[in-house]
Write a protein that holds these residues in place. Structure first.
Motif, PDB file in Angstrom:
ATOM      1  N   GLY A  78      -3.635   3.908   6.848  1.00  0.00           N
ATOM      2  CA  GLY A  78      -4.246   4.782   5.860  1.00  0.00           C
ATOM      3  C   GLY A  78      -3.678   6.188   5.908  1.00  0.00           C
ATOM      4  N   ARG A  79      -3.799   6.875   4.805  1.00  0.00           N
ATOM      5  CA  ARG A  79      -3.356   8.270   4.721  1.00  0.00           C
ATOM      6  C   ARG A  79      -4.259   9.009   3.753  1.00  0.00           C
ATOM      7  NH1 ARG A  79       2.534   6.630   2.177  1.00  0.00           N
ATOM      8  NH2 ARG A  79       1.761   5.581   0.274  1.00  0.00           N
ATOM      9  N   ARG A  80      -4.340  10.306   3.895  1.00  0.00           N
ATOM     10  CA  ARG A  80      -5.266  11.112   3.111  1.00  0.00           C
ATOM     11  C   ARG A  80      -4.698  11.503   1.753  1.00  0.00           C
ATOM     12  NH1 ARG A  80      -6.615  15.430   7.606  1.00  0.00           N
ATOM     13  NH2 ARG A  80      -4.498  14.827   8.195  1.00  0.00           N
ATOM     14  N   SER A  81      -3.628  10.864   1.385  1.00  0.00           N
ATOM     15  CA  SER A  81      -3.059  11.075   0.068  1.00  0.00           C
ATOM     16  C   SER A  81      -2.501   9.736  -0.413  1.00  0.00           C
ATOM     17  CB  SER A  81      -1.943  12.117   0.134  1.00  0.00           C
ATOM     18  OG  SER A  81      -0.913  11.659   0.991  1.00  0.00           O
ATOM     19  N   ASP A  82      -2.034   9.707  -1.645  1.00  0.00           N
ATOM     20  CA  ASP A  82      -1.477   8.465  -2.168  1.00  0.00           C
ATOM     21  C   ASP A  82      -0.051   8.212  -1.696  1.00  0.00           C
ATOM     22  OD1 ASP A  82      -3.187   8.775  -5.361  1.00  0.00           O
ATOM     23  OD2 ASP A  82      -3.759   7.701  -3.528  1.00  0.00           O
ATOM     24  N   TYR A  83       0.608   9.274  -1.218  1.00  0.00           N
ATOM     25  CA  TYR A  83       2.001   9.148  -0.784  1.00  0.00           C
ATOM     26  C   TYR A  83       2.203   9.982   0.467  1.00  0.00           C
ATOM     27  CZ  TYR A  83       2.098   7.500  -5.563  1.00  0.00           C
ATOM     28  OH  TYR A  83       1.809   6.819  -6.717  1.00  0.00           O
TER      29      TYR A  83
END
Length: 118
Positions: free
Chosen positions: A97-102
């Motif tokens: 997971g990441r806190r942005s889309d990219y």
């Protein structure tokens, strides 16, 4: 966020399996999510990713047309539907997971083993 991957197992070539990734303590709707895999003796490989809204999905070349990533933010779960499995799909699958889309992947689950028998 702590990610938990599940759903791995043993399946025959040509079969299907669905992996799930859930989170504790945080809503996954705030995170871009992805799946990676690592086979014995090989480097980790990108499998699929999905944006926070679920509006865009991306796939590695080796799984295009066979795997589908999706998310149900109400259930706080991300899925990887794997069809037409091949022996080359045998690997430990990780959700990320990441806190942005990219951009950089920040959070990793513990992995779930998928074994495809030929």
């Amino acid at each position: 966020v702590q990610l938990q991957a599940s759903g791995g197992g043993l399946v025959q070539a040509g079969g299907s399996l669905r992996l799930s990734c859930s989170a504790s303590g945080r809503s996954l709707s705030s995170y871009g999510m992805g799946w990676f895999r690592q086979a014995p003796g090989k480097e980790r490989e990108f499998v699929a990713s999905i944006t926070r809204s679920g509006g865009s999905t991306y796939y590695g070349d080796s799984v295009k047309g066979r795997f589908t990533i999706s998310r149900d933010n109400a259930k706080n779960t991300v899925y990887l539907q794997m069809n037409s499995l091949e022996s080359e799909d045998t690997a430990v699958y990780y959700c990320a997971g990441r806190r942005s889309d990219y951009g950089r992947w920040e959070y990793w689950g513990q992995g779930t083993l998928v074994t495809v028998s030929s």
